[in-house]
Write an enzyme that holds these catalytic residues in place. Structure first.
Site, PDB file in Angstrom:
ATOM      1  N   GLU A 267       0.835  -1.202   0.000  1.00 42.72           N
ATOM      2  CA  GLU A 267       0.000   0.000   0.000  1.00 42.72           C
ATOM      3  C   GLU A 267       0.874   1.256   0.000  1.00 42.72           C
ATOM      4  OE1 GLU A 267      -3.930  -0.515   2.317  1.00 42.72           O
ATOM      5  OE2 GLU A 267      -2.441  -1.627   3.498  1.00 42.72           O
ATOM      6  N   SER A 287       7.105   4.529   2.386  1.00 41.01           N
ATOM      7  CA  SER A 287       8.036   4.683   1.274  1.00 41.01           C
ATOM      8  C   SER A 287       9.358   3.982   1.573  1.00 41.01           C
ATOM      9  CB  SER A 287       8.299   6.169   1.004  1.00 41.01           C
ATOM     10  OG  SER A 287       9.155   6.337  -0.107  1.00 41.01           O
ATOM     11  N   GLY A 333      21.342   8.167   8.571  1.00 43.78           N
ATOM     12  CA  GLY A 333      21.911   9.063   9.574  1.00 43.78           C
ATOM     13  C   GLY A 333      21.037   9.301  10.788  1.00 43.78           C
TER      14      GLY A 333
END
Length: 398
Positions: A267, A287, A333
């Site tokens: 999704e 993402s 990071g």
């Protein structure tokens, strides 16, 4: 090519062809239909393969090469890729060589013969344009030069003939033209510009679905029965979807040379070169960064049974059984606190790692299994602890 009557004669023919000076088996090959340019009729816009061969069926490749030679077309084995026009005489020569196996060529057997036979009948009945049908050979896994070879490699990935990130796709963007797509057909943008007035006045201006170098996955690939893609625009050709994958509409997207290796719920976004393991769930709007999106060129893999919460961002490779909470960004990071009690639990499932301290960068936790990333809502501190739940998908949905 004379008609070959027996299987022994066919094997002898192949052996003789392979004795030709400089001959070598191709890494990949196939016959394709090519969409040619509307203005530049020598320009290939798209290549459609009913069948591709990847490191297999070398006898058929030898027959194709011999049939080309009889048409005066010599294949240069020193080239990384070779693309040649084919005609009725080429197909007839191939069928003569394949005679001993022609009666067996149905279903899953001898599919190269099926392609040649079907194309022969089609051209006999309907004719063909010059350059509409081609045979493409790839001899080395090198940077791409042609539309035909680029599509052959994209087919190999999407059909899982090769694994994700296993072959060279350098040069693909340069080889593929940027075109308008209308109902699965590519149209040169220059053609639309030149004939815009005539097309619009005649009410013949095409409906443009999108403009891109790559077509969509479902324009070329038939997915497994238990694979669901709820919106065609969400998966780019060159992606790889394992059986059982579900790609929901909305914020989901899977780029080329990216995808899933098992039953997964998607999704969110799987960027180019990112891989999602079996049983994992990429939540709504989540993402996974690509190699050009802040990972310092390091491709990201997500292990088995992981959960990326809604709108989360993953910028490091994860092992199995990991969770990133909704809305949280874990980048190379990012400073992450792991307290001694939790660090001990994490080390118990990551036995090859040696970690000391309480504050770590995200990159130091790459490929770790059993991590649960959270953010303290009062202090804003990002922490990692031992994940205590096994992520399982709803089997009724896949």
């Amino acid at each position: 090519m004379e008609v070959i009557q027996t299987t022994d004669a066919f094997k002898a023919l192949i052996e003789n062809i392979k004795k030709t000076k400089g001959y070598k088996d191709p890494l990949a090959f196939g016959i394709c239909r090519v969409d040619l340019g509307q203005l530049n009729v020598d320009k290939s816009l798209q290549a459609t393969y009913p069948l591709i061969n990847w490191d297999e069926n070398f006898g058929s490749a030898a027959v194709f090469i011999k049939a080309l030679a009889e048409q005066g077309i010599e294949v240069d084995f020193s080239q990384n890729e070779v693309v040649c026009n084919i005609n009725l005489e080429f197909l007839k020569a191939c069928l003569n060589a394949f005679t001993p196996y022609s009666d067996e060529a149905h279903g899953d057997a001898h599919k190269n013969i099926q392609v040649v036979s079907a194309l022969y009948s089609q051209i006999i009945n309907n004719g063909s344009l010059e350059g509409e049908f081609k045979v493409c050979f790839i001899f080395e896994d090198a940077p791409l030069e042609s539309v035909e070879a680029t599509y052959l490699k994209l087919y190999a990935i999407s059909q899982a003939k090769v694994g994700l990130r296993e072959i060279c796709l350098d040069g693909a963007f340069g080889a593929l033209p940027n075109v308008a797509w209308s109902n699965g057909q590519p149209i040169e943008l220059d053609y639309l510009r030149e004939f815009e007035i005539e097309l619009k006045l005649a009410n013949e201006y095409p409906h443009i679905d999108f403009v891109d170098k790559f077509p969509r996955f479902l324009q070329h690939i038939i997915p497994a029965d238990n694979t669901r893609i709820l919106e065609t625009s969400k998966v780019r050709f060159g992606a790889q979807l394992a059986a059982g994958t579900t790609v929901m509409p909305g914020a989901s997207y899977i780029n080329f040379n990216a995808g899933t290796t098992g039953v997964s719920m998607v999704e969110g976004r799987i960027s180019s070169s990112a891989i999602v393991g079996d049983g994992s769930d990429v939540g709504g709007g989540a993402s996974i960064l690509g190699v050009l999106s802040g990972t310092d060129g390091n491709p990201i893999s997500i292990g088995k049974n992981c959960l990326l919460g809604a709108n989360s961002v993953c910028g490091i490779p994860l092992g199995d059984g990991c969770i990133i909470d909704a809305g949280l960004a874990i980048l190379e990071g990012t400073k992450i606190a792991i307290y001694p009690k939790e660090l001990k639990k994490i080390m118990e499932v990551n036995t090859n790692a040696k970690m000391e301290g309480e504050i770590f960068k995200g990159k130091q936790l790459s490929f770790f299994s059993g991590l649960h990333f959270r953010q303290n809502s009062l202090t804003g501190e990002i922490t990692a602890s031992r994940s205590t739940r096994e992520i399982k998908l709803n089997s009724d949905l896949h």
